[in-house]
Design an enzyme around this catalytic site. Structure first.
Site, PDB file in Angstrom:
ATOM      1  N   CYS A 325      53.370  48.720  98.094  1.00  0.00           N
ATOM      2  CA  CYS A 325      52.515  48.686  96.904  1.00  0.00           C
ATOM      3  C   CYS A 325      52.250  47.282  96.361  1.00  0.00           C
ATOM      4  CB  CYS A 325      52.969  49.632  95.796  1.00  0.00           C
ATOM      5  SG  CYS A 325      54.622  50.225  95.864  1.00  0.00           S
ATOM      6  N   ARG A 354      64.407  49.580 104.745  1.00  0.00           N
ATOM      7  CA  ARG A 354      65.367  49.931 103.689  1.00  0.00           C
ATOM      8  C   ARG A 354      66.757  50.005 104.291  1.00  0.00           C
ATOM      9  NH1 ARG A 354      61.607  54.377 100.445  1.00  0.00           N
ATOM     10  NH2 ARG A 354      59.814  52.996 100.382  1.00  0.00           N
ATOM     11  N   GLN A 372      54.938  53.783 106.847  1.00  0.00           N
ATOM     12  CA  GLN A 372      54.345  54.797 105.977  1.00  0.00           C
ATOM     13  C   GLN A 372      52.843  54.852 106.233  1.00  0.00           C
ATOM     14  OE1 GLN A 372      55.578  52.897 102.275  1.00  0.00           O
ATOM     15  NE2 GLN A 372      56.944  54.625 101.885  1.00  0.00           N
ATOM     16  N   ASP A 374      50.497  54.826 104.294  1.00  0.00           N
ATOM     17  CA  ASP A 374      50.471  54.553 102.866  1.00  0.00           C
ATOM     18  C   ASP A 374      49.057  54.301 102.364  1.00  0.00           C
ATOM     19  OD1 ASP A 374      51.787  54.318 100.509  1.00  0.00           O
ATOM     20  OD2 ASP A 374      52.761  52.410 100.960  1.00  0.00           O
ATOM     21  N   HIS A 376      47.134  53.166  98.327  1.00  0.00           N
ATOM     22  CA  HIS A 376      47.208  53.042  96.873  1.00  0.00           C
ATOM     23  C   HIS A 376      45.821  53.134  96.303  1.00  0.00           C
ATOM     24  CE1 HIS A 376      51.037  51.430  98.312  1.00  0.00           C
ATOM     25  NE2 HIS A 376      51.508  52.037  97.246  1.00  0.00           N
ATOM     26  N   LYS A 459      55.853  62.438  90.466  1.00  0.00           N
ATOM     27  CA  LYS A 459      55.330  62.541  91.823  1.00  0.00           C
ATOM     28  C   LYS A 459      55.310  63.985  92.288  1.00  0.00           C
ATOM     29  CE  LYS A 459      59.750  61.656  94.105  1.00  0.00           C
ATOM     30  NZ  LYS A 459      60.419  60.907  95.168  1.00  0.00           N
ATOM     31  N   HIS A 505      50.055  56.339  94.286  1.00  0.00           N
ATOM     32  CA  HIS A 505      50.641  56.040  95.593  1.00  0.00           C
ATOM     33  C   HIS A 505      50.614  57.354  96.362  1.00  0.00           C
ATOM     34  CE1 HIS A 505      53.142  52.618  93.723  1.00  0.00           C
ATOM     35  NE2 HIS A 505      52.703  53.293  92.687  1.00  0.00           N
TER      36      HIS A 505
END
Length: 647
Positions: A325, A354, A372, A374, A376, A459, A505
């Site tokens: 992000c 991570r 991901q 991902d 945004h 979320k 997200h």
RNA sequence: GCCAACAUAGCUCAGCUGGUAGAGCAACGCUUUCGUAAAGCGUGGGUCAUCGGUUCAAAUCCGAUUGUUGGCUCCA
């Protein structure tokens, strides 16, 4: 809360297990033994380290107790009497604490069977002889009260069913589940490997697995283009300053790879004799001004005094990105935006790192580096509800295409008691309401779970059950009112004044690694043609037709299909068997007849022998199946009724 | 990270109480040329996870390390 008959049975098994435990190990200190979704367990504190041999002994003793046909007797007592009973049985170590958990005014009861008596609300079966089908399965460590600060007890897991047939069926199911475990299939089908020397929890995608991942990414990318997303690319690392602004560093330090300083700075510090502790302190430090801004924004002391350092003490460094992000935010912020531009939707298959605890790592489903799918979204407050809905429908499209229909939707709300959640409570209420509304229009049952929100906003998660019954969070959609403030994002509204955008997200797969892991188990390795690493296997009956087979292979490849030719000199049956084991969706048998007629004999893995068709017709059929991303259809097409006109 | 178990050929595994490794499948070669889930013969392949200890001798016993598995804790 009333127990189901099965829970009652399993709970009774816990008591019988405890009875057996005390017969064999009289010094055992019992903690708690409830039923679970799949069986029961009992937590016990015992000097002796239990082994699988002990399980067999305990199980034999349990059988004996069942045969003794002991009645389960309920006894209600006062709190003082309860303390006496527990003490007289030498079980005060954990049971007194459990007794203290029972609220004042509630009934306190014990259940007795034979010589054993346990603090227990009930209920139970009437006699131990009702326990006819149970099995002890495993021994594991478990912290007392689930707190890692407490002593670790030995937990004995078992399962029980009303009948022996059901127990046998369950055990068979466990065996079946092992066969479709993604770690086993990943090895068998050569989809991915993990190498010690590369590192734990770091997935190496081998060519076959890479094909699956690439196809999934192409699929997602197509959907994103339809929905007006823009593709971006960002690097794998970022400066600490970025994550200090976002709030990711160092609050989640324990789950991040260690930050690192620039080589020149490191060399300089080394000559100065700087300790590791000092290096860390200077990497994690912030300026007084920055601390003041964050603390003021949060309305409380988020940045503690110890972290505030003088400017000459601050050390800039980098970290592997734990999230995409902040990078995407910087792309949004790189130019001014009009309300007419919104929503801005930035998508990337972004790899993040991570530091998961070593004991948590699991195949592809829990790893230390993952990509991901991902994106945004930056939008106006008015657009939030609609955009959330758009994201949810995307997740639903993805899951439906893959035939993954066994999932639940979880709306993660903030826990008002926790300091983990930052931002304006009023905005939280709006965002939570938007999520709830979006989830309810999805047409899928959902649960609301306080405390499950991200630190920046509520979320919606899609939680999928794997074959062993474990649940995996895959797709996620998160509303964020916090990061736009932290990064001071704005757009110019119709009133020609700056306004704060809202961020969303979202990741329909969650991560490519976890999703593929669950997908392997979902299909048990039998991927639909569009995902299968190898779509067609050509099987010549003898080398007499090898030239035709080679020409056909070239043709299939030229058409963009993933095909291979089995040139072994085995008999047909062996070649078919090999193709079946490799889980190739289609096998084309090529003999003299086919070579002469320019045709193929089609064998579908899902449906068996499908007969002969021309090579061209088969290519067209398979291409259509791939293009439509069709799921394997197990049913044979119904034969045309005699006399019915051919359609 | 914690508790426990485990680590032998590419894969699945055998190797009893210590006497320097074996099978099936896979790979490769030869023979076979076959019609919808296993043809025959042969060849190659292992520092027994790593490091250290005990012993005349260690895959085997002991310790440490690394990794895996089952749980626990955790999962922005």
């Amino acid at each position: 809360m009333a127990m189901t008959p099965l829970d009652e049975l399993r709970h009774s098994c816990s008591h019988v297990l405890a009875t057996a435990l005390l017969r064999i190990f009289p010094d055992a200190k019992l903690d708690i033994g409830p039923p679970t979704d799949t069986g029961f367990y009992y937590d016990v504190d015992l000097e002796h380290k239990l082994t699988t041999d002990d399980l067999a002994k305990l199980e034999a003793e349990m059988k004996k107790i069942a045969e003794e046909n002991q009645p389960f007797l309920r006894k209600e007592v006062s709190r003082d009497e309860a303390v006496e009973i527990i003490k007289s049985r030498g079980q005060e170590r954990y049971k007194l604490g459990r007794l203290a958990d029972i609220p004042e005014g509630e009934k306190i009861s014990f259940y007795q069977n034979g010589e054993f008596m346990d603090l227990c609300a009930g209920t139970h079966v009437r006699y131990t002889s009702k326990l006819k089908a149970f099995k002890l399965l495993s021994i594991a460590g478990a912290y007392h009260r689930g707190d890692e600060k407490n002593k670790q007890l030995q937990r004995i897991y078992g399962t029980a069913f009303a009948s022996k047939d059901e127990l046998a069926a369950y055990l068979t199911q466990l065996e079946q589940a092992k066969l479709r475990d993604h770690r086993k299939l990943g090895k068998d089908l050569k989809l991915f490997v993990v190498d010690d020397e590369v590192g734990q929890g770091l997935i190496l995608w081998t060519p076959n697995g890479a094909i699956i991942r690439q196809e999934l990414q192409t699929f997602i990318s197509e959907e994103l283009r339809k929905q007006g997303y823009s593709q971006v690319f960002t690097p794998h690392i970022g400066k600490l300053a970025l994550y200090k602004t976002s709030g990711h560093f160092p609050y989640y330090k324990e789950s991040q790879f260690t930050a690192f300083a620039e080589p020149d700075a490191m060399a300089q510090l080394a000559t100065e004799g700087c300790s590791c502790a000092e290096l860390t302190r200077r990497l994690e430090g912030v300026s007084a001004q920055f601390a003041a801004e964050i603390n003021q924004r949060a309305g409380k002391e988020v940045i503690v005094k110890e972290r505030i350092l003088d400017a000459d003490q601050l050390l800039e460094g980098f970290m592997l990105k734990p999230m995409n992000c902040p990078h995407h935010i910087k792309i949004f912020a790189s130019q001014p935006h009009s309300y007419r531009d919104l929503p801005v939707r930035l998508a990337e298959f972004g790899t993040v790192y991570r530091w998961e605890q070593s004991g948590e790592l699991n195949g592809m489903t829990r790893v230390r580096g993952f990509t991901q799918d991902d994106a945004h979204l930056f939008c106006t407050e008015d657009q939030v509800a609609q955009e959330v809905l758009g994201c949810l429908s995307l997740v639903k499209t993805v899951l439906t295409t893959l035939g993954m229909n066994d999932y639940r939707v979880r709306v993660g709300l903030r826990d008002p008691d926790s300091s983990k959640f930052t931002g304006d409570p009023a905005k939280w209420d709006v965002a939570e309401a938007a999520c709830r509304t979006a989830a309810s229009t999805l047409g899928v049952p959902f649960t609301e779970e306080p405390g499950e929100a991200a630190f920046y906003g509520p979320k919606i998660d899609f939680v999928i059950k794997d074959v062993i019954g474990r649940e995996w969070q895959l797709g996620t959609v998160q509303v964020d009112y916090v990061l736009p403030v932290r990064f001071n994002l704005s757009y110019i509204g119709a009133d020609n004044a700056p306004h704060r955008p809202v961020m969303i997200h979202r990741a329909p797969f969650g991560s490519m690694e976890r999703f593929c892991g669950v997908l392997i188990e979902h299909f048990a390795g039998d991927f639909p043609a569009w995902l299968a690493p190898e779509q067609v296997r050509l099987v010549p009956i003898s080398d007499k037709t090898i030239d035709y087979a080679r020409a056909l292979l070239a043709k299939l490849k030229a058409e963009g299909l993933r095909a291979s030719l089995d040139e072994h000199s085995d008999k047909l049956g062996a070649k078919i068997r090999r193709a079946e084991i490799d889980k190739v969706p289609y096998t084309l048998v090529i003999g003299q007849k086919e070579a002469e007629a320019n045709s193929v004999s089609v064998r579908s893995r899902a449906r068996g022998d499908e007969g002969v068709m021309t090579a061209d017709a088969y290519v067209a059929k398979l291409k259509a199946e791939v293009a439509t991303r069709a799921l394997p259809d197990k049913k044979k097409p119904a034969p045309a009724a005699p006399g019915a006109p051919a359609s």
